[in-house]
Each structure stands twice: as C-alpha cells, then as structure tokens.
Design an enzyme around this catalytic site. Structure first.
Site, PDB file in Angstrom:
ATOM      1  CD  GLU A 135      -2.673  -1.229   2.197  1.00 31.75           C
ATOM      2  OE1 GLU A 135      -2.681  -1.071   3.125  1.00 31.75           O
ATOM      3  OE2 GLU A 135      -4.098  -2.055   2.353  1.00 31.75           O
ATOM      4  CD  GLU A 195       5.681 -20.939  12.007  1.00 34.42           C
ATOM      5  OE1 GLU A 195       5.547 -21.243  12.908  1.00 34.42           O
ATOM      6  OE2 GLU A 195       4.438 -20.319  11.537  1.00 34.42           O
TER       7      GLU A 195
END
EC number: 4.2.1.126
Length: 268
Positions: free
Chosen positions: A79, A110
């Site tokens: 963004e 992860e």
C-alpha cells in the site's frame, strides 16, 4: 518464555454461545488492543525514528513474517507505493513460503531459520536498509534467523511481537512488544494479535513517510492516480490548495500527474 498469545481464552464453551454473545466477546477483547498499543508507544517511537533516519539516508524498509504476520507485512508494503508515490521496492514485504503463502499456508515454511536471509538476497539487502520482523508469538524461527543474520550484516533491525522477552525481540535493535493477552479463540493470533500488528504497521509506515516528506499538511500529495476515486480526491486537493474551480484543477492534475507537481508548478 511464557507466551501470552497461547494462553487459554477467558471465554469458555464459546461453541454454545449465541451469535450475539460471540460477537460481544470478540468485541470486548478487541477493545483492549488500542490500549496495549498505547503502552508500546515509546517503543514504536524509537523504531519509527530510527527507520525514518535510515531511509532518509538512502535505505529501504523490509518486513518478514510467516502466516498472518507475513500477510500483514505484505499488505502494508504493497500500500505504500499507491499511497505515498514511492517505488515498489522501497518498502518490501516478504512472507515465509513465498507469495503463494499469501493465499495458502506452506507447510513448515516458518520453521526454516535460514530461508529469510535467502529471500532477502533477491533484493540485495544491505547495511543501509531496515528489517522489521513480524511474529505474534515472538519465536518464529524464520523471523529469528532473518533478523540475526541481518544484524550481522549491519542492517537495522526491529520487530512487532505480542509477547515479551522472546528471541525475535532479542534479535532486534528496536523491538516493539504489544501484549494484548489471550485470544478470544485460544491461540488464534489472527485476531487481537493480528489487529495489534496491523495498527502498529499503520503507525510505522505512515509516520516514516510523513517524516520523509511524502505528506503535505494532512494530504497524500504523492499518491498514485490509479482510479476515478483517487483522481477525484486529487482534484479536490488541487482545488483547495490553489483556490480554483474543479475543471481547472482536474486539467492541472492530469497535466502534471500528481497533486504535488500540480500545486508546486502553479502556486502563486
């Protein structure tokens, strides 16, 4: 370490609650999040100030995380170009397992302590840059490994976690620890913890961009004009700044391509 994010919910037998009872319980827990963020403001201030200074000297900002945390970093980074008119690689979000993990979990991604640094090499991260690790638990191996290696290479390190005293915070020069307490749904850190991380990311990137001159007054003068809504918003900004009518402002905006350029070129 005691992981508050994994402690049992304060609510019991939630599978037997009415819809309204469930909603009220979630809402009551959500109300605690901004209060926890407020307690962490001094830490957020130190991180934002350090990142702004490093980026003002030519550095970039990277986020790394897994699962919900990684997705939030990708969202915040993606963004920044349309909001502040910065290059797409100025703020970069990297998620364990690669972009496919944005939509579908990648098994064991992860748990790899080496992969984050490998992923960062695609962008040639260096000692001018900043790396913020995102991990609600504060223990994610992918994030710990990336931060430790980055620090060894002179990269400024920070984090946003929801437990205290974990290895992610220990690997960070500027840790931000927002302790929101047990989740409504035990261990579901996409809820309060995710909300807390999103709030801090909003604060971090917005503050940094303001400090870097990407905002004038309270306006996004460098935003990309990628749709009719944003063109209309930009036109209104030009109207307000130059005290001209809509058609004239729209013409200037199209001609110069941004609010900042239109105003600077025509300010009397």
């Amino acid at each position: 370490m005691i992981r508050v994010t994994e402690q049992e919910s304060r609510y019991h037998n939630i599978d037997q609650m009415s819809v309204l009872e469930i909603l009220k319980g979630i809402n009551n827990e959500d109300k605690l999040v901004p209060l926890a963020v407020e307690q962490a403001l001094p830490q957020i201030e130190r991180l934002a100030d350090a990142v702004a200074k490093r980026m003002a000297a030519g550095g970039r900002l990277f986020y790394i995380g897994a699962g919900t945390s990684g997705r939030l970093g990708v969202v915040d980074a993606s963004e920044c170009p349309p909001t502040f008119g910065v290059p797409f690689d100025y703020v970069v979000g990297i998620i364990a397992g690669g972009d496919q993990a944005i939509r579908k979990a990648v098994e064991n991604a992860e748990d790899d302590t080496h992969q984050a640094w490998v992923d960062l090499q695609e962008y040639h991260i260096n000692s001018q840059d900043c790396l913020v690790g995102l991990a609600a638990s504060g223990t994610t191996p992918y994030v710990v490994g990336g931060l430790n290696t980055a620090r060894e290479h002179g990269v400024l390190t920070g984090c946003i976690v929801c437990n205290t005293g974990g290895p992610v915070a220990e690997a960070s020069d500027f840790p931000v620890e927002v302790v929101v307490g047990p989740e409504f749904l035990t261990g579901s850190t996409r809820m309060k913890s995710g909300t807390a991380q999103k709030l801090v990311l909003n604060m971090l990137s917005t503050t940094v961009m303001i400090r870097l001159g990407r905002v004038k007054g309270n306006k996004m003068v460098d935003m990309q004009l990628t749709n009719h809504k944003l063109v209309d918003r930009g036109t209104q900004m030009v109207m307000d700044e130059l005290n001209i009518d809509h058609d004239h402002a729209a013409d200037l905006l199209i001609r110069y391509g941004s609010v900042r350029k239109a105003v600077e070129a025509n300010h009397k």
